[in-house]
Motif scaffolding. Structure first.
Motif, PDB file in Angstrom:
ATOM      1  N   GLY A 534       0.804  -1.105  -0.026  1.00  0.00           N
ATOM      2  CA  GLY A 534      -0.015  -0.002   0.036  1.00  0.00           C
ATOM      3  C   GLY A 534       0.831   1.229  -0.053  1.00  0.00           C
ATOM      4  N   VAL A 535       2.185   1.222  -0.497  1.00  0.00           N
ATOM      5  CA  VAL A 535       2.835   2.307  -0.433  1.00  0.00           C
ATOM      6  C   VAL A 535       2.249   3.591  -1.314  1.00  0.00           C
ATOM      7  CG1 VAL A 535       4.462   1.755  -2.352  1.00  0.00           C
ATOM      8  CG2 VAL A 535       5.524   2.926  -0.707  1.00  0.00           C
ATOM      9  N   VAL A 536       1.736   3.264  -2.387  1.00  0.00           N
ATOM     10  CA  VAL A 536       1.094   4.279  -3.319  1.00  0.00           C
ATOM     11  C   VAL A 536       0.092   5.070  -2.667  1.00  0.00           C
ATOM     12  CG1 VAL A 536      -0.176   4.612  -5.710  1.00  0.00           C
ATOM     13  CG2 VAL A 536       1.832   3.035  -5.484  1.00  0.00           C
ATOM     14  N   GLN A 537      -0.909   4.357  -1.924  1.00  0.00           N
ATOM     15  CA  GLN A 537      -2.007   5.328  -1.126  1.00  0.00           C
ATOM     16  C   GLN A 537      -1.391   5.784  -0.050  1.00  0.00           C
ATOM     17  OE1 GLN A 537      -5.263   5.294  -2.079  1.00  0.00           O
ATOM     18  NE2 GLN A 537      -5.264   6.884  -0.534  1.00  0.00           N
ATOM     19  N   ALA A 538      -0.303   5.390   0.480  1.00  0.00           N
ATOM     20  CA  ALA A 538       0.392   6.078   1.463  1.00  0.00           C
ATOM     21  C   ALA A 538       0.990   7.304   1.089  1.00  0.00           C
ATOM     22  CB  ALA A 538       1.396   5.301   2.352  1.00  0.00           C
ATOM     23  N   ALA A 539       1.793   7.176   0.167  1.00  0.00           N
ATOM     24  CA  ALA A 539       2.230   8.539  -0.595  1.00  0.00           C
ATOM     25  C   ALA A 539       1.382   9.462  -1.083  1.00  0.00           C
ATOM     26  CB  ALA A 539       3.204   8.037  -1.830  1.00  0.00           C
ATOM     27  N   GLY A 540       0.388   8.946  -1.511  1.00  0.00           N
ATOM     28  CA  GLY A 540      -0.809   9.859  -2.065  1.00  0.00           C
ATOM     29  C   GLY A 540      -1.400  10.631  -1.021  1.00  0.00           C
ATOM     30  N   ASP A 541      -1.488   9.927   0.190  1.00  0.00           N
ATOM     31  CA  ASP A 541      -2.094  10.707   1.308  1.00  0.00           C
ATOM     32  C   ASP A 541      -1.216  11.548   1.953  1.00  0.00           C
ATOM     33  OD1 ASP A 541      -4.410   8.970   1.153  1.00  0.00           O
ATOM     34  OD2 ASP A 541      -3.680   7.608   2.709  1.00  0.00           O
ATOM     35  N   ALA A 542       0.075  11.506   1.562  1.00  0.00           N
ATOM     36  CA  ALA A 542       1.348  12.598   1.821  1.00  0.00           C
ATOM     37  C   ALA A 542       1.534  13.658   0.949  1.00  0.00           C
ATOM     38  CB  ALA A 542       2.314  11.615   2.703  1.00  0.00           C
ATOM     39  N   PHE A 543       0.800  13.561  -0.042  1.00  0.00           N
ATOM     40  CA  PHE A 543       1.054  14.646  -1.137  1.00  0.00           C
ATOM     41  C   PHE A 543       1.113  16.192  -0.568  1.00  0.00           C
ATOM     42  CE2 PHE A 543       0.079  12.706  -5.562  1.00  0.00           C
ATOM     43  CZ  PHE A 543       1.284  11.784  -5.215  1.00  0.00           C
ATOM     44  N   ARG A 544       0.295  16.480   0.278  1.00  0.00           N
ATOM     45  CA  ARG A 544       0.090  17.983   0.949  1.00  0.00           C
ATOM     46  C   ARG A 544       1.186  17.990   1.815  1.00  0.00           C
ATOM     47  NH1 ARG A 544      -2.130  20.892  -2.769  1.00  0.00           N
ATOM     48  NH2 ARG A 544      -4.088  20.005  -3.656  1.00  0.00           N
ATOM     49  N   GLU A 545       1.248  16.826   2.921  1.00  0.00           N
ATOM     50  CA  GLU A 545       2.278  17.046   3.825  1.00  0.00           C
ATOM     51  C   GLU A 545       3.738  17.017   3.624  1.00  0.00           C
ATOM     52  OE1 GLU A 545       2.617  14.822   8.226  1.00  0.00           O
ATOM     53  OE2 GLU A 545       1.231  14.030   6.606  1.00  0.00           O
ATOM     54  N   LEU A 546       4.233  16.099   2.598  1.00  0.00           N
ATOM     55  CA  LEU A 546       5.490  15.867   2.288  1.00  0.00           C
ATOM     56  C   LEU A 546       5.419  15.856   0.832  1.00  0.00           C
ATOM     57  CD1 LEU A 546       6.658  13.377   5.014  1.00  0.00           C
ATOM     58  CD2 LEU A 546       7.571  15.816   4.705  1.00  0.00           C
ATOM     59  N   PRO A 547       5.200  16.850  -0.233  1.00  0.00           N
ATOM     60  CA  PRO A 547       5.076  16.738  -1.279  1.00  0.00           C
ATOM     61  C   PRO A 547       6.189  16.092  -2.204  1.00  0.00           C
ATOM     62  CG  PRO A 547       5.101  18.790  -0.935  1.00  0.00           C
ATOM     63  CD  PRO A 547       4.953  18.198   0.225  1.00  0.00           C
ATOM     64  N   GLU A 548       7.538  16.704  -2.001  1.00  0.00           N
ATOM     65  CA  GLU A 548       8.747  16.324  -2.723  1.00  0.00           C
ATOM     66  C   GLU A 548       8.845  14.793  -2.349  1.00  0.00           C
ATOM     67  OE1 GLU A 548      13.288  17.770  -2.763  1.00  0.00           O
ATOM     68  OE2 GLU A 548      11.860  19.217  -2.221  1.00  0.00           O
ATOM     69  N   GLU A 549       9.098  14.517  -1.041  1.00  0.00           N
ATOM     70  CA  GLU A 549       9.305  12.816  -0.870  1.00  0.00           C
ATOM     71  C   GLU A 549       8.077  12.113  -1.411  1.00  0.00           C
ATOM     72  OE1 GLU A 549       9.413  15.648   1.106  1.00  0.00           O
ATOM     73  OE2 GLU A 549      11.329  15.450   2.120  1.00  0.00           O
ATOM     74  N   ALA A 550       6.973  12.260  -1.094  1.00  0.00           N
ATOM     75  CA  ALA A 550       5.877  11.584  -1.409  1.00  0.00           C
ATOM     76  C   ALA A 550       5.932  11.270  -3.011  1.00  0.00           C
ATOM     77  CB  ALA A 550       4.612  11.979  -0.995  1.00  0.00           C
ATOM     78  N   VAL A 551       5.912  12.480  -3.946  1.00  0.00           N
ATOM     79  CA  VAL A 551       5.858  12.501  -5.081  1.00  0.00           C
ATOM     80  C   VAL A 551       6.831  11.562  -5.994  1.00  0.00           C
ATOM     81  CG1 VAL A 551       5.633  13.702  -7.346  1.00  0.00           C
ATOM     82  CG2 VAL A 551       4.281  14.447  -5.405  1.00  0.00           C
ATOM     83  N   SER A 552       8.035  11.849  -5.165  1.00  0.00           N
ATOM     84  CA  SER A 552       9.061  11.059  -5.706  1.00  0.00           C
ATOM     85  C   SER A 552       9.132   9.541  -5.425  1.00  0.00           C
ATOM     86  CB  SER A 552      10.404  11.546  -5.025  1.00  0.00           C
ATOM     87  OG  SER A 552      10.713  12.868  -5.283  1.00  0.00           O
TER      88      SER A 552
END
Length: 674
Positions: A534-552
């Motif tokens: 579920g890493v993709v969903q976890a990253a998507g949920d963090a787009f606003r909080e940690l945009p650079e890391e999550a999108v990477s």
């Protein structure tokens, strides 16, 4: 700062020319009043307390005499000649240099001043000589001074002209004690504790807090030195003070919220984007330039090239050659930034006891200190303070990290990873994290019974978020070696633990988790496990909080993964479009690159979904026109996909693009190692 001949050089005397001072004006009055107030302020300064006391007292006494004369002159409201005004200007400069010298000595490391005592003493003498020169040409007879004031001037001129350079015998004796102690270390002679107490008492370093402050000043001194010999001398002094602090005052008592986390300090310091490696997003320790002009951390780009790639990771261009050119200017900027942020730059080096030009004395002091702490760890009932001290020492430099591991500390630290005490668990896992920065220690940790499993257990069920985050950072550090990257990625507990931390942790902990995931996702075989977790969903949920890391992370997963990864990211298409509109340059690039990969792998259905994003064409055009070079290229690719889709042309899509994109259901296609 170092107070040496180079820092306070002999000032070239300006010629006493005329032509710009025909009559007194407001600037002349300001100059004399400034001189008067400077002399008053200087005469009230306290002499240095523990070393160079006689040198500083001598200068202060002389300025007090001048202050009395200036007081009389100020009351007389005289009109001064051009030569007198130029003398006052010169005298003002000399007094400012005197004040700066004393202030520098006050702020400097006492031990460093002690080793430089002859140079610093010469600096004091040099300033007295400059004052004597000004007094010799000062037109005293034009001032109509009282007899007492004239006598003071004559007395001061004689004192200055008779002045000689001197080193206080007390300072010289104290310096000899310090150098003898350091020389004894070369022969592995353990310093006598009573002698250490005497040395540091004479320096006014009377407790642990003052010794810690002295270490900080010595570390600053090390950064200021340009020659290797001076750096080695400063390193020897740091070793002496660390050893004395540990032996005389015992292991430090950790505070409730100790500030020793590597990633916490880095993430909260807000690393400038230009200082991050485009591959790892970590602060670069050895920036190098490739043939395309892009800069990467040497270790990261070297690993990229050795893995068989012949392109620039950021631009996608084929590398004309694989020569790596050091970016010294950028490295200097990073070093300066680390110093401003109180982050030891050396912590990112791999060095060690055998690297570059090791300081024998510093190594021996560190070994003695480590031996002392290991003995304490075995004998004390409450080990937390000792583990904290090892944690702090392991953070300091590569020599300490090597010495601690060589002394057999890793198996002993592993015992405390499962401690019921949150503080002890944090200190133990962070000590292992700091040790893992040294390259050869990674192997020691991986081969120590229970070490890896202990770190993984802290990641999954640590007592605090800080402990979990530091466990994630430890796995990130270990995964810098390719074989360990694959080994860690095969463990379900590592994958699920990192994803859970990315989902549930506070911001700083999520960042540590994403950085570790990004590193492990560099191995293609690890990507599928992260998608299932579920890493993709976890990253998507963090787009606003940690945009650079999550999108990477999403970019890496989609690029390395197959259709399953693209399907998992299908629901993020609109969010990726928003990141192209609102994110920073790096985030926009990653979002556009992710969508390009998804369009290439996912087919017309995915392009159709992207086309429904409000204003997407305008966003793409803006990136083409004003974005970075890489961002512009990715945006242009997206525009081509949209135009072909609008024209009904799907000829160039891959064979897999005819498949429908659906939200994936987890499939057990791997047989992970537990």
């Amino acid at each position: 700062m170092a107070v040496t001949l180079e820092v306070t050089p002999t000032r070239k005397r300006r010629p006493l020319v005329v032509g710009h001072l025909d009559s007194p004006n407001i600037s002349d009055t300001k100059l004399f009043r400034s001189l008067f107030f400077a002399s008053q302020e200087f005469s009230h300064m306290q002499p240095l307390r523990f070393i160079l006391r006689r040198n500083s007292q001598s200068i202060i006494r002389k300025v007090k005499v001048l202050a009395a004369v200036f007081d009389e002159l100020l009351r007389s409201h005289m009109v001064y000649s051009q030569s007198a005004q130029l003398c006052f200007e010169e005298m003002n400069i000399v007094m400012q240099r005197m004040k700066t010298l004393i202030e520098d000595c006050t702020r400097s490391s006492k031990l460093w001043l002690l080793l430089q005592i002859e140079n610093v003493s010469f600096s004091f003498h040099e300033l007295v000589a400059d004052l004597s020169t000004v007094l010799d040409i000062l037109p005293v007879n034009d001032f109509n001074l009282s007899e007492d004031a004239e006598d003071l001037i004559l007395l001061l001129k004689k004192q200055c002209s008779d002045s000689i350079q001197f080193v206080d015998p007390r300072d010289d004796d104290l310096r000899r004690k310090v150098t003898d102690t350091i020389d004894g270390i070369k022969h592995q002679i353990v310093p006598d504790q009573s002698k250490l107490i005497g040395i540091f008492n004479d320096l006014g370093l009377l407790d642990s807090a003052s010794l810690i402050e002295e270490i900080q000043r010595l570390e600053d001194e090390t950064h200021d030195q340009i020659d290797e010999r001076s750096r080695i001398a400063a390193a020897s002094l740091i070793g002496l003070v660390r050893y004395a602090n540990c032996v005389l005052y015992g292991p430090s008592t950790p505070s409730p919220h100790p500030d020793f986390r590597r990633h916490k300090s880095l993430s909260e310091a807000n690393i400038p984007a230009d200082f991050r490696c485009p591959i790892t997003l970590e602060l670069m320790r050895d920036p190098v330039v490739v043939s395309t002009g892009q800069t990467y951390d040497r270790e990261s780009i070297d690993l990229w090239i050795k893995s068989g790639h012949n392109t620039c990771p950021k631009t996608g261009q084929v590398l004309k050659h694989t020569n790596l050119i050091p970016n010294s200017a950028l490295k200097n900027l990073i070093v300066m930034w680390c110093r401003d942020q109180k982050i030891p730059f050396e912590i990112y080096g791999d060095g060690g006891v055998g690297s570059s030009t090791p300081c024998t004395e510093a190594v021996e002091f560190t070994r003695m200190m480590v031996s002392f702490l290991i003995d304490k760890l075995i004998s004390v009932a409450e080990p937390n303070a000792v583990v904290f001290e090892l944690r702090a020492l392991a953070k300091s430099d590569s020599v300490a990290r090597a010495c601690i591991a060589e002394a057999g500390a890793i198996p002993k630290l592993v015992r405390y990873l499962g401690s019921d005490s949150p503080s002890l668990q944090i200190n133990a896992v962070t000590a292992i994290l700091n040790l893992s920065i040294l390259e050869q220690n990674k192997t020691r940790i991986m081969e120590t019974d229970g070490a890896l499993n202990g770190v993984i257990e802290v990641l999954r069920s640590g007592a605090t978020w800080e402990a979990k985050a530091n466990a994630a950072a430890t796995l990130f550090s270990l995964a810098s070696i390719s074989t360990y990257k694959r080994r860690l990625g095969r463990k379900v507990r590592v994958v699920s633990g990192l994803v859970d931390l990315a989902k549930q942790g506070p911001t700083s902990s999520k960042r540590d988790a994403f950085v570790a995931i990004l590193n492990l996702a560099a191995e293609r075989e690890n990507v599928g496990r992260f998608v299932e977790a579920g890493v993709v969903q976890a990253a998507g949920d963090a787009f606003r909080e940690l945009p650079e890391e999550a999108v990477s992370v999403v970019e890496a997963i989609v690029r390395k993964g197959g259709l399953m990864a693209v399907s998992a990211a299908f629901g993020l298409i609109r969010q990726l479009g928003e990141m192209m509109r609102e994110g920073g340059d790096t985030t926009k690039e990653s979002a556009a690159a992710t969508l390009v990969t998804m369009c290439r792998k996912g087919g017309s259905e995915l392009v159709a979904e992207m086309a429904t994003i409000p204003g997407i064409e305008r966003v793409i055009w803006e990136m083409i026109g004003t974005g970075t070079a890489r961002g512009g290229r990715k945006a242009a690719s997206l525009m081509r996909y949209l135009r072909r889709w609008a024209a009904g042309d799907t000829h160039e899509t891959a064979a897999t693009e005819t498949q429908s994109i659906v939200v994936p259901t987890p499939s057990r296609i791997f047989n992970p190692v537990l």
